[in-house]
Design an enzyme around this catalytic site. Structure first.
Site, PDB file in Angstrom:
ATOM      1  N   HIS A   1       3.691   0.075   5.406  1.00 21.75           N
ATOM      2  CA  HIS A   1       3.720   0.066   6.345  1.00 21.75           C
ATOM      3  C   HIS A   1       3.739  -1.836   7.534  1.00 21.75           C
ATOM      4  O   HIS A   1       4.236  -2.080   6.954  1.00 21.75           O
ATOM      5  CB  HIS A   1       2.052  -0.178   6.711  1.00 21.75           C
ATOM      6  CG  HIS A   1       1.484  -1.172   5.938  1.00 21.75           C
ATOM      7  ND1 HIS A   1       1.232  -1.705   6.786  1.00 21.75           N
ATOM      8  CD2 HIS A   1       0.151  -0.332   5.013  1.00 21.75           C
ATOM      9  CE1 HIS A   1      -0.291  -2.225   6.349  1.00 21.75           C
ATOM     10  NE2 HIS A   1      -0.877  -2.053   4.554  1.00 21.75           N
TER      11      HIS A   1
ATOM     12  N   ASP B   1       2.392  -2.904   1.593  1.00 21.33           N
ATOM     13  CA  ASP B   1       2.005  -3.431   2.625  1.00 21.33           C
ATOM     14  C   ASP B   1       3.002  -4.284   3.172  1.00 21.33           C
ATOM     15  O   ASP B   1       3.677  -5.677   2.099  1.00 21.33           O
ATOM     16  CB  ASP B   1       0.020  -4.750   2.338  1.00 21.33           C
ATOM     17  CG  ASP B   1       0.496  -5.571   3.787  1.00 21.33           C
ATOM     18  OD1 ASP B   1       1.403  -5.397   4.422  1.00 21.33           O
ATOM     19  OD2 ASP B   1      -0.981  -5.929   3.892  1.00 21.33           O
TER      20      ASP B   1
ATOM     21  N   ARG C   1       0.903   0.405  11.802  1.00 21.81           N
ATOM     22  CA  ARG C   1      -0.192  -0.453  12.605  1.00 21.81           C
ATOM     23  C   ARG C   1      -0.389  -1.516  13.337  1.00 21.81           C
ATOM     24  O   ARG C   1       0.486  -1.890  13.399  1.00 21.81           O
ATOM     25  CB  ARG C   1      -0.055  -1.769  10.361  1.00 21.81           C
ATOM     26  CG  ARG C   1      -1.693  -2.131  11.008  1.00 21.81           C
ATOM     27  CD  ARG C   1      -1.922  -2.904   9.715  1.00 21.81           C
ATOM     28  NE  ARG C   1      -2.775  -4.309  10.435  1.00 21.81           N
ATOM     29  CZ  ARG C   1      -3.343  -5.279   9.433  1.00 21.81           C
ATOM     30  NH1 ARG C   1      -2.658  -5.396   8.131  1.00 21.81           N
ATOM     31  NH2 ARG C   1      -3.533  -6.582   9.737  1.00 21.81           N
TER      32      ARG C   1
ATOM     33  N   CYS D   1      -4.845 -12.283   8.533  1.00 24.29           N
ATOM     34  CA  CYS D   1      -5.855 -10.756   7.966  1.00 24.29           C
ATOM     35  C   CYS D   1      -6.349 -10.249   9.043  1.00 24.29           C
ATOM     36  O   CYS D   1      -6.627 -10.780   9.980  1.00 24.29           O
ATOM     37  CB  CYS D   1      -6.646 -11.216   6.886  1.00 24.29           C
ATOM     38  SG  CYS D   1      -8.062 -10.065   6.222  1.00 24.29           S
TER      39      CYS D   1
ATOM     40  N   TYR E   1      -2.165   1.835  -3.538  1.00 31.45           N
ATOM     41  CA  TYR E   1      -1.541   0.567  -2.813  1.00 31.45           C
ATOM     42  C   TYR E   1      -1.775  -0.807  -2.933  1.00 31.45           C
ATOM     43  O   TYR E   1      -2.425  -0.814  -4.281  1.00 31.45           O
ATOM     44  CB  TYR E   1      -2.602   0.459  -1.568  1.00 31.45           C
ATOM     45  CG  TYR E   1      -2.731   0.122  -0.213  1.00 31.45           C
ATOM     46  CD1 TYR E   1      -1.996  -0.255   0.829  1.00 31.45           C
ATOM     47  CD2 TYR E   1      -3.535  -1.410  -0.265  1.00 31.45           C
ATOM     48  CE1 TYR E   1      -1.417  -0.784   2.197  1.00 31.45           C
ATOM     49  CE2 TYR E   1      -3.578  -2.414   0.993  1.00 31.45           C
ATOM     50  CZ  TYR E   1      -2.568  -1.665   1.671  1.00 31.45           C
ATOM     51  OH  TYR E   1      -2.547  -2.080   3.140  1.00 31.45           O
TER      52      TYR E   1
ATOM     53  N   ASP F   1       3.706  -6.401   5.285  1.00 29.94           N
ATOM     54  CA  ASP F   1       3.312  -7.620   7.036  1.00 29.94           C
ATOM     55  C   ASP F   1       4.165  -6.978   8.041  1.00 29.94           C
ATOM     56  O   ASP F   1       3.974  -5.900   8.297  1.00 29.94           O
ATOM     57  CB  ASP F   1       3.654  -8.607   6.419  1.00 29.94           C
ATOM     58  CG  ASP F   1       2.864  -9.175   5.165  1.00 29.94           C
ATOM     59  OD1 ASP F   1       1.145  -8.515   5.214  1.00 29.94           O
ATOM     60  OD2 ASP F   1       2.559 -10.593   4.605  1.00 29.94           O
TER      61      ASP F   1
ATOM     62  N   ASN G   1      -9.026   2.447   7.018  1.00 27.18           N
ATOM     63  CA  ASN G   1      -9.040   1.367   6.094  1.00 27.18           C
ATOM     64  C   ASN G   1     -10.185   0.737   5.678  1.00 27.18           C
ATOM     65  O   ASN G   1     -10.866   0.336   6.859  1.00 27.18           O
ATOM     66  CB  ASN G   1      -7.684  -0.391   6.541  1.00 27.18           C
ATOM     67  CG  ASN G   1      -7.769  -1.392   5.339  1.00 27.18           C
ATOM     68  OD1 ASN G   1      -8.194  -1.499   4.686  1.00 27.18           O
ATOM     69  ND2 ASN G   1      -8.132  -2.570   5.908  1.00 27.18           N
TER      70      ASN G   1
ATOM     71  N   GLU H   1      -5.799  -0.998  13.034  1.00 29.17           N
ATOM     72  CA  GLU H   1      -6.860  -1.804  11.403  1.00 29.17           C
ATOM     73  C   GLU H   1      -8.129  -2.074  12.901  1.00 29.17           C
ATOM     74  O   GLU H   1      -8.067  -2.151  13.755  1.00 29.17           O
ATOM     75  CB  GLU H   1      -6.008  -3.621  11.940  1.00 29.17           C
ATOM     76  CG  GLU H   1      -6.066  -4.460  10.668  1.00 29.17           C
ATOM     77  CD  GLU H   1      -7.152  -3.721   9.552  1.00 29.17           C
ATOM     78  OE1 GLU H   1      -7.745  -3.287   9.073  1.00 29.17           O
ATOM     79  OE2 GLU H   1      -6.267  -4.558   8.709  1.00 29.17           O
TER      80      GLU H   1
ATOM     81  N   GLU I   1       3.575  -3.943  11.193  1.00 34.32           N
ATOM     82  CA  GLU I   1       2.762  -4.591  11.847  1.00 34.32           C
ATOM     83  C   GLU I   1       2.476  -5.226  13.163  1.00 34.32           C
ATOM     84  O   GLU I   1       4.453  -5.863  12.719  1.00 34.32           O
ATOM     85  CB  GLU I   1       1.261  -4.963  11.034  1.00 34.32           C
ATOM     86  CG  GLU I   1       1.235  -6.350  10.609  1.00 34.32           C
ATOM     87  CD  GLU I   1       0.459  -7.138   9.998  1.00 34.32           C
ATOM     88  OE1 GLU I   1       0.060  -8.334  10.190  1.00 34.32           O
ATOM     89  OE2 GLU I   1       0.469  -6.558   8.738  1.00 34.32           O
TER      90      GLU I   1
ATOM     91  N   ASP J   1      -3.864 -14.729   2.804  1.00 33.34           N
ATOM     92  CA  ASP J   1      -2.715 -13.894   4.041  1.00 33.34           C
ATOM     93  C   ASP J   1      -3.346 -14.994   5.228  1.00 33.34           C
ATOM     94  O   ASP J   1      -3.335 -14.177   6.270  1.00 33.34           O
ATOM     95  CB  ASP J   1      -4.268 -12.474   3.655  1.00 33.34           C
ATOM     96  CG  ASP J   1      -2.849 -11.654   4.123  1.00 33.34           C
ATOM     97  OD1 ASP J   1      -2.027 -11.743   4.492  1.00 33.34           O
ATOM     98  OD2 ASP J   1      -3.571 -11.139   4.684  1.00 33.34           O
TER      99      ASP J   1
END
Length: 304
Positions: free
Chosen positions: A119, A92, A164, A129, A51, A94, A216, A194, A121, A65
């Site tokens: 992924h 990731d 996500r 984050c 990952y 975002d 996660n 998440e 989101e 983040d």
């Protein structure tokens, strides 16, 4: 020479392995790699995938983040890591780094980088984050546009697009379930919810959603740390450990640096270090030497 300078497994085969793993009945474990060398270690130990965390990339650049990193930075790190491992790499992405068209471009760039999936989101752009308070999610319709653009841009059908949702901590688990079902209908291969808190919440989500699910297991966040075996028994298909290796490394680095600062030497830290011989083993130094000797086996004659 095979597998020396780059992975022996093609990007297409890694994507096929990832896709198949999600329906294999065995949970796919993806520890985070903060650099390519860690990815090689993850493969050697026997995990199913690697990952690449956006939070780790941000931290590695000395940034929080909060959506400050770019597609170019993320794809560059993804390519560096995917190049050295035969395992599939999930990255990731975002919110897709912009509007729906940007999410579509993100898919093509990540495909070209050799990663196996990404992924996206449903947070408002720029994001933060997922285990911090104060998050906001876009309306479901906006995420469906983002996700639809990404799915339409995909060229390799085995490239995994994971959706996500951060809605559980904002709108509640039932709302997150509704979003997950809508995202699956829009073409998401995998759903990442998440900041679920307890095994009971993971069980509730699994019972309500039929598509593959990702958990996660990040430290110091809102989720209870649940073993891979328990997650598999609940019915989860994949689990990530996004920041674990960076946290381990940074703790060790800070401890060592403070010891050197205080004492003026690293002499009493040697038993906490990876030995040079182990590093060379991981890097396959001997194989490089053999390759080098095979190629540069000529002799020079005269003074030319």
């Amino acid at each position: 020479m095979t597998g020396l300078l780059a992975a022996a497994t093609s990007a297409a085969d890694k994507r096929a392995a990832f896709k198949a793993g999600l329906t294999s009945g065995s949970i796919q474990r993806f520890p985070g790699a903060f650099n390519p060398l860690v990815a090689k270690l993850i493969q050697e130990i026997g995990f199913e995938g690697v990952y690449v965390s956006g939070a780790v990339l941000s931290a590695d650049l000395g940034l929080p983040d909060i959506g400050l990193t770019t597609l170019t930075e993320a794809a560059g790190r993804g390519q560096q890591i995917a190049r050295v491992t035969d395992l599939p790499v999930l990255i990731d992405a975002d919110t897709g780094f912009g509007e729906p068209m940007s999410a579509a471009r993100t898919v093509t760039v990540m495909e070209d980088a050799g990663v196996a999936g990404l992924h996206l989101e449903d947070q408002v752009n720029p994001k933060r984050c997922g285990h911090l308070d104060g998050k906001a999610v876009v309306p479901t319709e906006d995420m469906l546009r983002r996700l639809g653009a990404a799915v339409a841009a995909r060229r390799d059908p085995n490239f995994v697009i994971c959706a996500r949702t951060d809605a559980a901590g904002i709108e509640g688990i039932d709302a997150a379930v509704d979003r997950a079902e809508a995202y699956a209908d829009a073409g998401a291969d995998l759903i990442f919810t998440e900041a679920l808190r307890t095994p009971a919440e993971f069980e509730k989500f699994r019972a309500a959603v039929s598509v593959p699910l990702l958990a996660n297991m990040t430290e110091f966040g809102k989720s209870e740390l649940i073993s891979a075996q328990t997650l598999e028994a609940i019915g989860y298909n994949a689990v990530i450990y996004p920041v674990t290796t960076l946290r381990l490394a940074m703790f060790a680095a800070e401890t060592g640096l403070r010891r050197i600062f205080d004492t003026g030497t690293q002499a009493d830290l040697l038993d906490r270090m990876q030995h040079r011989s182990r590093l060379y083993e991981l890097l396959r130094y001997e194989r490089y030497n053999e390759f080098d000797s095979d190629i540069f086996n000529f002799t020079l004659r005269g003074n030319r």
